[in-house]
Scaffold this motif. Structure first.
Motif, PDB file in Angstrom:
ATOM      1  N   GLN A  81     -14.235  16.499  -0.175  1.00 26.34           N
ATOM      2  CA  GLN A  81     -15.159  16.598   0.112  1.00 26.34           C
ATOM      3  C   GLN A  81     -15.249  17.227  -2.232  1.00 26.34           C
ATOM      4  O   GLN A  81     -16.292  17.975  -3.269  1.00 26.34           O
ATOM      5  N   ASN A 116     -28.313  16.500   9.569  1.00 31.34           N
ATOM      6  CA  ASN A 116     -27.186  17.103   9.385  1.00 31.34           C
ATOM      7  C   ASN A 116     -26.701  16.555   8.593  1.00 31.34           C
ATOM      8  O   ASN A 116     -27.227  14.992   7.401  1.00 31.34           O
ATOM      9  N   PRO A 117     -25.336  16.351   8.243  1.00 29.85           N
ATOM     10  CA  PRO A 117     -24.844  15.734   7.618  1.00 29.85           C
ATOM     11  C   PRO A 117     -24.876  13.844   7.283  1.00 29.85           C
ATOM     12  O   PRO A 117     -24.889  13.638   8.437  1.00 29.85           O
ATOM     13  N   ASP A 118     -25.110  13.160   6.254  1.00 24.99           N
ATOM     14  CA  ASP A 118     -25.192  11.952   6.547  1.00 24.99           C
ATOM     15  C   ASP A 118     -23.159  11.332   6.354  1.00 24.99           C
ATOM     16  O   ASP A 118     -22.616  12.204   6.266  1.00 24.99           O
ATOM     17  N   THR A 175     -24.145  13.719  12.577  1.00 24.39           N
ATOM     18  CA  THR A 175     -24.210  13.549  11.452  1.00 24.39           C
ATOM     19  C   THR A 175     -25.308  12.799  11.771  1.00 24.39           C
ATOM     20  O   THR A 175     -26.113  12.114  12.698  1.00 24.39           O
ATOM     21  N   SER A 176     -26.131  12.381   9.959  1.00 22.24           N
ATOM     22  CA  SER A 176     -27.492  11.501  10.151  1.00 22.24           C
ATOM     23  C   SER A 176     -27.250  10.470   9.149  1.00 22.24           C
ATOM     24  O   SER A 176     -26.225  10.598   8.405  1.00 22.24           O
ATOM     25  N   GLU A 191     -16.534  15.603   4.842  1.00 27.49           N
ATOM     26  CA  GLU A 191     -16.456  16.675   5.205  1.00 27.49           C
ATOM     27  C   GLU A 191     -15.295  16.344   6.052  1.00 27.49           C
ATOM     28  O   GLU A 191     -14.339  17.022   6.222  1.00 27.49           O
ATOM     29  N   ASP A 192     -14.806  15.744   6.947  1.00 19.58           N
ATOM     30  CA  ASP A 192     -14.234  15.600   7.773  1.00 19.58           C
ATOM     31  C   ASP A 192     -12.475  15.301   7.326  1.00 19.58           C
ATOM     32  O   ASP A 192     -12.137  15.575   7.663  1.00 19.58           O
ATOM     33  N   VAL A 222     -18.826   5.775  11.909  1.00 17.30           N
ATOM     34  CA  VAL A 222     -20.111   6.192  11.338  1.00 17.30           C
ATOM     35  C   VAL A 222     -21.355   5.414  11.098  1.00 17.30           C
ATOM     36  O   VAL A 222     -22.857   5.082  11.865  1.00 17.30           O
ATOM     37  N   ASN A 277     -21.250  11.743   3.594  1.00 19.27           N
ATOM     38  CA  ASN A 277     -21.198  13.096   4.075  1.00 19.27           C
ATOM     39  C   ASN A 277     -20.217  14.084   4.611  1.00 19.27           C
ATOM     40  O   ASN A 277     -18.872  14.781   4.453  1.00 19.27           O
ATOM     41  N   ARG A 278     -20.425  13.321   5.604  1.00 16.97           N
ATOM     42  CA  ARG A 278     -19.571  14.007   7.274  1.00 16.97           C
ATOM     43  C   ARG A 278     -18.115  13.557   6.716  1.00 16.97           C
ATOM     44  O   ARG A 278     -17.810  14.095   7.315  1.00 16.97           O
TER      45      ARG A 278
END
Lengths: 229, 102
Positions: free
Chosen positions: B41, B27-29, A73-74, B36-37, A190, B32-33
């Protein structure tokens, strides 16, 4: 879908928010911009034009730099608290609003319908709550020392990212996009890590100014000598 | 004499950050992450901002007329930084003018 490839950060894209949430966030954001324009005009300071310009330019550029956090992740700097510390909450809000408008209109980063929400989440929460948290901690612990400023700045920036994550989660759940019990813990986990990046970067920039040009901070430290600007 | 070198220094620094943006993590931020998880999305629709004329110039943070993706992002970041600078500077000048009106 593939349409999500373009967005960065916590920017909400089109389609995630319902009509009522879109309308409410737009009304609040427009009211905020209107107030910020009036307040900044009345409290105009001479260094404001260049400082608002370069602060917003830096925050825009820094938002493009995604740093990796664990598990593929970013995250990147949001910059709201930084803007508040440099410019004060009102002018800081205006700087952030210009950044979001350019990101949305020119670079399709963040949805047009989500612009109001994005301004509130990443602008307002950082520039106001972040700034006042920073100020409270800094002036409570004694306004002389670098470490107090660093602690205040780091704490406020981390909190602003967590608050933005809560706000996004609430808006998504009110919109019926995802259940709050699912999205809130996920966003908080996150962003507790992304918030550390926010804190490190914000402390680095503010520390540099504290040592080199403390007069540029919205609340200069007491050792700042008065310059004839 | 006012020392305004910091403005130039800060601007060069900001532009430098924009120029190195191709080095950013792909990488997805955070959001976004999570999207997706947790499978929301698919709620995303093609952005309304694609109806704007700027979409023919920039596709995301990439200048369309440049074929190298890293260079396209660098240039887009550079131009975007200047647009943000111009926008906030203009806004500041406008507010200054209004402030000085009697």
């Amino acid at each position: 879908m593939g349409v999500g490839l373009l967005w960065l950060g916590m920017h909400i894209p089109d389609g995630f928010l319902s009509l009522p949430v879109t309308a409410l966030t737009y009304v609040l954001a427009v009211a905020l911009v209107f107030l910020a324009l009036r307040q900044t005009e009345q409290a105009y300071a001479d260094k404001l034009v260049p400082l608002m310009g370069v602060s917003a330019a830096f925050i825009f550029a820094a938002q493009m730099i995604n740093f990796p956090v664990l598990g593929g992740t970013s995250g990147h700097l949001l910059g709201g608290t930084l803007a508040g510390i440099l410019l004060g909450p009102w002018a800081g809000t205006l700087a952030m609003v210009v950044v979001f408008i350019v990101q949305t209109l020119l670079f399709q980063d963040g949805g047009l319908t989500a612009l109001g929400a994005n301004i509130l989440n990443m602008g307002l929460l950082g520039t106001f709550i972040g700034y006042y948290l920073y100020r409270t901690v800094r002036f409570t612990l004694g306004d002389q020392h670098w470490w107090v400023m660093a602690l205040a700045t780091g704490f406020a920036s981390w909190c602003s990212v967590m608050l933005a994550a809560v706000a996004v989660a609430l808006q998504l759940s009110w919109s019926g996009t995802v259940v709050l019990g699912v999205v809130l813990p996920a966003m908080l986990v996150v962003h507790s890590l992304i918030g550390i990046g926010e804190a490190v970067l914000t402390v680095a920039v503010v520390s540099f100014l504290w040592r080199t040009r403390p007069d540029l901070l919205f609340d200069p430290p007491p050792f700042t000598k008065k310059e004839l600007t | 004499m006012r020392d305004n070198r910091w403005v130039l220094f800060a601007l060069v620094f900001a532009l430098g950050v924009a120029l190195v943006s191709p080095l950013a993590s792909p990488n997805p931020d955070g959001l976004n992450r999570v999207a997706e998880d947790y499978n929301f999305q698919q709620s995303e629709i093609p952005s309304w901002t694609r109806q704007l004329p700027f979409y023919s110039l920039f596709e995301g943070y990439a200048l369309r007329s440049v074929s190298d993706p890293a260079l396209a992002k660098s240039v887009a970041g550079f131009l975007g930084t200047l647009v943000v600078l111009g926008g906030t500077w203009g806004l500041g000048v406008y507010l200054r003018a209004r402030n000085r009106k009697p």
